[in-house]
Design a protein around this motif. Structure first.
Motif, PDB file in Angstrom:
ATOM      1  N   ASP A   1       0.817  -1.213   0.000  1.00  0.00           N
ATOM      2  CA  ASP A   1       0.000   0.000   0.000  1.00  0.00           C
ATOM      3  C   ASP A   1       0.853   1.266   0.000  1.00  0.00           C
TER       4      ASP A   1
ATOM      5  N   VAL B   1      -0.566  14.166   7.121  1.00  0.00           N
ATOM      6  CA  VAL B   1      -0.757  12.879   6.456  1.00  0.00           C
ATOM      7  C   VAL B   1      -1.055  11.725   7.410  1.00  0.00           C
TER       8      VAL B   1
ATOM      9  N   LYS C   1       1.453  20.022   4.304  1.00  0.00           N
ATOM     10  CA  LYS C   1       0.629  18.822   4.247  1.00  0.00           C
ATOM     11  C   LYS C   1       1.225  17.671   5.066  1.00  0.00           C
TER      12      LYS C   1
ATOM     13  N   SER D   1       4.207   5.888  -3.494  1.00  0.00           N
ATOM     14  CA  SER D   1       5.422   6.248  -4.227  1.00  0.00           C
ATOM     15  C   SER D   1       5.198   6.156  -5.736  1.00  0.00           C
TER      16      SER D   1
ATOM     17  N   THR E   1      10.493  11.091  -0.809  1.00  0.00           N
ATOM     18  CA  THR E   1       9.901  10.851   0.499  1.00  0.00           C
ATOM     19  C   THR E   1      10.598   9.667   1.142  1.00  0.00           C
TER      20      THR E   1
ATOM     21  N   ALA F   1      -6.340   1.528  -4.041  1.00  0.00           N
ATOM     22  CA  ALA F   1      -6.228   2.428  -2.886  1.00  0.00           C
ATOM     23  C   ALA F   1      -6.157   1.570  -1.624  1.00  0.00           C
ATOM     24  N   THR F   2      -5.886   2.206  -0.494  1.00  0.00           N
ATOM     25  CA  THR F   2      -5.747   1.458   0.761  1.00  0.00           C
ATOM     26  C   THR F   2      -6.963   0.576   1.050  1.00  0.00           C
TER      27      THR F   2
ATOM     28  N   GLY G   1       7.313  14.163  -3.764  1.00  0.00           N
ATOM     29  CA  GLY G   1       7.387  14.664  -2.395  1.00  0.00           C
ATOM     30  C   GLY G   1       6.091  15.259  -1.869  1.00  0.00           C
ATOM     31  N   ILE G   2       6.133  15.668  -0.611  1.00  0.00           N
ATOM     32  CA  ILE G   2       4.948  16.220   0.054  1.00  0.00           C
ATOM     33  C   ILE G   2       5.320  17.598   0.587  1.00  0.00           C
TER      34      ILE G   2
ATOM     35  N   ASP H   1      11.570   6.984  -1.723  1.00  0.00           N
ATOM     36  CA  ASP H   1      11.374   7.128  -3.162  1.00  0.00           C
ATOM     37  C   ASP H   1      11.891   8.478  -3.627  1.00  0.00           C
TER      38      ASP H   1
ATOM     39  N   VAL I   1      -7.560  12.778   2.217  1.00  0.00           N
ATOM     40  CA  VAL I   1      -6.180  12.670   2.683  1.00  0.00           C
ATOM     41  C   VAL I   1      -5.752  11.215   2.774  1.00  0.00           C
ATOM     42  N   GLY I   2      -6.683  10.360   3.007  1.00  0.00           N
ATOM     43  CA  GLY I   2      -6.348   8.947   2.896  1.00  0.00           C
ATOM     44  C   GLY I   2      -6.186   8.201   4.199  1.00  0.00           C
ATOM     45  N   LEU I   3      -6.073   6.891   4.053  1.00  0.00           N
ATOM     46  CA  LEU I   3      -6.032   6.009   5.205  1.00  0.00           C
ATOM     47  C   LEU I   3      -4.715   5.253   5.359  1.00  0.00           C
ATOM     48  N   GLY I   4      -3.974   5.151   4.291  1.00  0.00           N
ATOM     49  CA  GLY I   4      -2.796   4.282   4.280  1.00  0.00           C
ATOM     50  C   GLY I   4      -1.804   4.578   5.384  1.00  0.00           C
ATOM     51  N   LEU I   5      -1.343   5.820   5.439  1.00  0.00           N
ATOM     52  CA  LEU I   5      -0.331   6.169   6.429  1.00  0.00           C
ATOM     53  C   LEU I   5      -0.886   6.189   7.854  1.00  0.00           C
TER      54      LEU I   5
ATOM     55  N   ARG J   1       2.321   6.516  -7.253  1.00  0.00           N
ATOM     56  CA  ARG J   1       1.480   7.648  -7.611  1.00  0.00           C
ATOM     57  C   ARG J   1       2.263   8.960  -7.632  1.00  0.00           C
TER      58      ARG J   1
HETATM   59  N1  LIG Z   1       5.622   8.725  -1.170  1.00  0.00           N
HETATM   60  C1  LIG Z   1       4.826   9.792  -1.299  1.00  0.00           C
HETATM   61  N2  LIG Z   1       5.118  10.752  -2.196  1.00  0.00           N
HETATM   62  C2  LIG Z   1       4.324  11.834  -2.334  1.00  0.00           C
HETATM   63  N3  LIG Z   1       3.195  12.053  -1.627  1.00  0.00           N
HETATM   64  C3  LIG Z   1       2.850  11.121  -0.722  1.00  0.00           C
HETATM   65  C4  LIG Z   1       3.632   9.948  -0.511  1.00  0.00           C
HETATM   66  N4  LIG Z   1       3.059   9.204   0.456  1.00  0.00           N
HETATM   67  C5  LIG Z   1       1.950   9.886   0.816  1.00  0.00           C
HETATM   68  N5  LIG Z   1       1.821  11.027   0.120  1.00  0.00           N
HETATM   69  C6  LIG Z   1       0.744  12.039   0.265  1.00  0.00           C
HETATM   70  O1  LIG Z   1       0.094  11.814   1.492  1.00  0.00           O
HETATM   71  C7  LIG Z   1      -1.282  11.573   1.290  1.00  0.00           C
HETATM   72  C8  LIG Z   1      -1.782  10.535   2.281  1.00  0.00           C
HETATM   73  O2  LIG Z   1      -1.290   9.238   1.991  1.00  0.00           O
HETATM   74  P1  LIG Z   1      -2.123   7.985   2.445  1.00  0.00           P
HETATM   75  O3  LIG Z   1      -1.434   6.778   1.933  1.00  0.00           O
HETATM   76  O4  LIG Z   1      -2.347   8.050   3.898  1.00  0.00           O
HETATM   77  O5  LIG Z   1      -3.527   8.170   1.748  1.00  0.00           O
HETATM   78  P2  LIG Z   1      -3.906   8.122   0.186  1.00  0.00           P
HETATM   79  O6  LIG Z   1      -2.840   7.414  -0.551  1.00  0.00           O
HETATM   80  O7  LIG Z   1      -4.260   9.492  -0.266  1.00  0.00           O
HETATM   81  O8  LIG Z   1      -5.247   7.300   0.166  1.00  0.00           O
HETATM   82  P3  LIG Z   1      -5.363   5.766   0.534  1.00  0.00           P
HETATM   83  O9  LIG Z   1      -4.061   5.362   1.104  1.00  0.00           O
HETATM   84  O10 LIG Z   1      -6.486   5.690   1.506  1.00  0.00           O
HETATM   85  O11 LIG Z   1      -5.627   5.051  -0.731  1.00  0.00           O
HETATM   86  C9  LIG Z   1      -1.400  11.138  -0.166  1.00  0.00           C
HETATM   87  O12 LIG Z   1      -2.646  11.499  -0.715  1.00  0.00           O
HETATM   88  C10 LIG Z   1      -0.292  11.925  -0.820  1.00  0.00           C
HETATM   89  O13 LIG Z   1      -0.717  13.223  -1.129  1.00  0.00           O
END
Ligand SMILES: Nc1ncnc2c1ncn2[C@@H]1O[C@H](COP(=O)(O)OP(=O)(O)OP(=O)(O)O)[C@@H](O)[C@H]1O
Ligand SMILES: [Mg+2]
Lengths: 193, 130
Positions: free
Chosen positions: A10, A55, A51, A15, A96, B41-42, A46-47, A42, A68-72, A17
């Motif tokens: 995940d 995250v 922001k 990275s 990042t 996505a996640t 970058g971020i 990667d 903003v997402g759930l992954g991190l 994207r």
């Molecule tokens: N390696 C990275 N390079 C650039 N931006 C990043 C990177 N990792 C995270 N981000 C930024 O941080 C945000 C949050 O990441 P996160 O993985 O938590 O959620 P997401 O990818 O947006 O959605 P989900 O993980 O739920 O599919 C991302 O939308 C992106 O903008």
């Protein structure tokens, strides 16, 4: 998220994207410090600093920020539940870097899961990205990169028939050799060719 | 069959791989191949999309179907994950929902190979959300 292999898969999607052309993933199962650590870096876009602070707290916000997402946040939560830590650094247009640690023998540490599928799939379905994987345990180290593989293959491309199975086999064999924690062991290659 | 243990073994397999490739009618153009996009996505990954993608990659190879399998962003059908977009040459893309391994098998056998319709199609006004 069930296991660490899925988390890694995940986080690497982030990275990809971010249009990274190089992604490094290092795992260290360190029995001496009782720590399982994962580092992912990667060279993507970058971020931005503003922001970056947000995250990982998205999990606590409501639907509006779901973008903003759930992954991190999920990864950070799992690390903290098993007495570990989560750290992320990023430079705009440079890349990042993130490290996440778990207490190795903590009851709440997610299992490693199927690392053969995680890395086999990441490497073979993203041939344009150089993925650099290293894995360290008490028994040894394993390194593999997309570049190593394409060099060995010569004019055969990674997504040609048969290659995927062999790459998974190679990963499985070497993870087994260093006694890495992983679910699936591919010992049967009878239907490769 | 010897086991591929290291890069040297892989190097030695080149000839076998080459001959295996030659057995196929090779088409170089992506539009002549089956294209499969798995939403990644996640939330998709938590619901099994990595393993769905892995199944497509492994099985299309085993069944000798030339295809391109890639990941894509969230397609916005969170209620039906894993979601997969399948494009067979000269047909419109179709999105399938709840694609677990048995469903993926059915999609390969019935839809891709047999040209039959299978259940689980998500009706679209399809807009890609990435
Ligand atoms: N390696 C990275 N390079 C650039 N931006 C990043 C990177 N990792 C995270 N981000 C930024 O941080 C945000 C949050 O990441 P996160 O993985 O938590 O959620 P997401 O990818 O947006 O959605 P989900 O993980 O739920 O599919 C991302 O939308 C992106 O903008
Ligand atoms: Mg993400």
């Amino acid at each position: 998220m069930k296991d660490l292999g899925l988390h890694i898969y995940d986080v690497v999607q982030n990275s990809i994207r971010a249009e990274a052309s190089e992604i490094g993933i290092s795992i260290n199962e360190d029995t001496i410090s009782n720590m399982y650590s994962i580092q992912i870096q990667d060279n993507g876009k970058g971020i931005e600093p503003k922001k970056l602070n947000h995250v990982t707290d998205a999990f606590y916000t409501t639907r509006k920020t779901r973008k903003v997402g759930l992954g991190l946040p999920l990864l950070k939560q799992n690390a903290e539940l098993s007495n570990g830590q989560f750290e992320i650094k990023s430079t705009l247009n440079k890349g990042t870097w993130l490290t996440v640690t778990f207490e190795l023998d903590h009851l709440d540490r997610p299992y490693a899961g199927d690392l053969v599928t995680t890395f086999g799939l990441l490497i073979t379905t993203n041939p344009e990205i150089n993925i650099n994987y290293s894995h360290k345990t008490t028994y040894g180290e394993f390194h593999l990169s997309t570049k190593n593989i394409t060099d060995a293959l010569g004019n055969i491309t990674i997504n040609q028939p048969g290659v995927i199975t062999m790459i998974k086999e190679l990963i499985a064999y070497n993870l087994e050799k260093i006694k890495a924690e992983t679910t699936k062991i591919y010992s049967d290659s009878s239907n490769v060719i | 069959m010897t086991r591929v243990k290291n890069l040297d073994d892989l190097r030695k397999m080149r000839d076998q791989l080459q001959s295996k490739t030659n057995l196929r009618d090779k088409s170089e153009k992506p539009e002549d191949m089956v294209q499969i996009k798995v939403a990644m996505a996640t939330c998709c990954i938590a619901s099994g999309s990595r393993d769905t993608m892995n199944f497509f990659v492994d099985e299309l190879e085993k069944r000798n179907i030339e295809a391109i399998v890639t990941q894509t962003g969230c397609m916005g059908y969170c209620y039906a994950e894993p979601t997969v977009e399948v494009t067979v040459p000269e047909k419109e893309p179709i999105i399938f929902g709840n694609v677990d391994t048995p469903k993926a098998d059915e999609i390969i056998e019935k839809y891709i190979k047999g040209g039959e319709m299978v259940d689980g199609i998500i009706p679209v006004n399809y807009q890609k959300i990435d």
